[in-house]
Design an enzyme around this catalytic site. Sequence first.
Site, PDB file in Angstrom:
ATOM      1  N   PHE A 380       0.798  -1.231   0.000  1.00 46.80           N
ATOM      2  CA  PHE A 380       0.000   0.000   0.000  1.00 46.80           C
ATOM      3  C   PHE A 380       0.836   1.289   0.000  1.00 46.80           C
ATOM      4  O   PHE A 380       0.438   2.293   0.617  1.00 46.80           O
ATOM      5  CB  PHE A 380      -0.977   0.012   1.187  1.00 46.80           C
ATOM      6  N   CYS A 381       1.976   1.283  -0.659  1.00 46.32           N
ATOM      7  CA  CYS A 381       2.828   2.489  -0.728  1.00 46.32           C
ATOM      8  C   CYS A 381       3.133   3.032   0.672  1.00 46.32           C
ATOM      9  O   CYS A 381       3.208   4.255   0.869  1.00 46.32           O
ATOM     10  CB  CYS A 381       2.190   3.586  -1.576  1.00 46.32           C
ATOM     11  N   ALA A 382       3.248   2.124   1.625  1.00 42.73           N
ATOM     12  CA  ALA A 382       3.597   2.528   2.993  1.00 42.73           C
ATOM     13  C   ALA A 382       4.504   1.434   3.550  1.00 42.73           C
ATOM     14  O   ALA A 382       4.186   0.802   4.562  1.00 42.73           O
ATOM     15  CB  ALA A 382       2.335   2.708   3.830  1.00 42.73           C
TER      16      ALA A 382
END
Length: 459
Positions: A380-382
């Site tokens: 999740f781009c985290a």
Amino acid sequence: MTVSEVSAVSTDPGLCTPLAVLGRDVRVPLVTGGEVTYAALDYAASAPALQRVWDDVAAYAPYYGSVHRGAGYLSQLSTDLFEQSRAAVADFLGCRPDDQVIFTRSTTDSLNLLAAALPAGTRVFVFETEHHASLLPWQRADGAEVTCLSAPRTPEQAVAALDVALHGAPKGPKLVCVTGASNVTGEVWPVRELAAAAHRHGARIVLDAAQLAPHHPVDVAALDVDWVAFSGHKLYAPFGSGVLAGRADWLREAEPYLAGGGATRTVTRAGDGGLDVEWHTTAARHEAGSPNVIGAYAVASACRALTEAGFDRLVAREQALLTRLRDGLADIPEVRLLSLFSGDAPRVGVLSFTVAGWNSSHFAAALSAEYGIGVRDGLFCAHPLLRTLLGAPSAGPGECGAPDAAPGEPSLNALRVSFGAGTPEEHITRFLAATRTLVRDGAAWSYRNENGRCVPSPR
Ligand code: PLP
């Protein structure tokens, strides 16, 4: 047609909930045969357009014209509409009278714009839990020094950690960047308290509201944040626009984000043979090029639609669905919900989890292919936050297929379910039933990795 007529064109926003969104009746094929109505449970990535936004855009489209660069009637109408959209967004965000609203492409674009506008030597403070869009732009800012704070385990710890970090920081410009609601856990961060801590130490604060604004009213003045950024496509207005709104001073003094027409007041030949450029000091300074008036109008339309529908009612409805979803997942022993803060922390309709014995990509592919339910899998781009939550290194792209984590072992990536104002309760019911069946009986089909994506095999 006049601007006020354009603004008035809209279908009933539908006080009955859920709000009408495009795609609500789309049928998708199942790999096991037949078809079902698609259940879009990936709002956190991109939410469907509100029917109201689509209708407003369609009503305006024949009147489309250039903005800030035409004498014709439609150019003037479009220019007025663009500026009215700015005012509508300022109103929606509860901006202070002298705040600027800049139309950008997205939250990522907004935060990169602000990063490019930092005064020399700014010290930036972020938590490692941020989405990459609010974690990374500062690393590239000229002369900025970035302090990355560890993941707090309570909202109070977040405020205390920021207080300590800012207390020890040398004099000079400082900026704190914080997300309003996590795109992984859905947890709402203590924005007002973090803003107070920032200001106590003479720092500014920017709120990444990409996940907060679609789910909860954001009031810039009440939260006392200096800037806020969000994306139209997560706020039911997927027409290519985002917003950066807030204090004008740093933006006025910064180099224009893009050099080009629209950002300049005058350009003259200099005595030395070069060019003298006088740049605008308004929002136009950072909006060079022909503005995306449809995108801006769509964002304004979504802002109006949410307000008119009664944001408080939407929040109450979303919270009821979230409770159903969390309670339903809590009843499945193989499911582990990911969270940083405790169970009763305030949240929006975004939730991530793992399933013991399952690779998350495999699970997500089966939900899609066998049940017509769209969720997201991955990190999740985290990445730093996911590593903290999973307690495991991230998986590579080749792990799709058979379950790769033995029961009881940490999964290498996660699943995310997210929803909002357009989600019918039936989608939550279907998702819970499908999850129970998959956990109990396994997938009915086989799957393979194709270019990093888990796909049914045969398709
Ligand atoms: N911030 C958060 C919290 C997000 O969830 C996202 C996207 O998922 C972004 C920023 C980036 O948004 P965009 O891709 O629209 O630029």
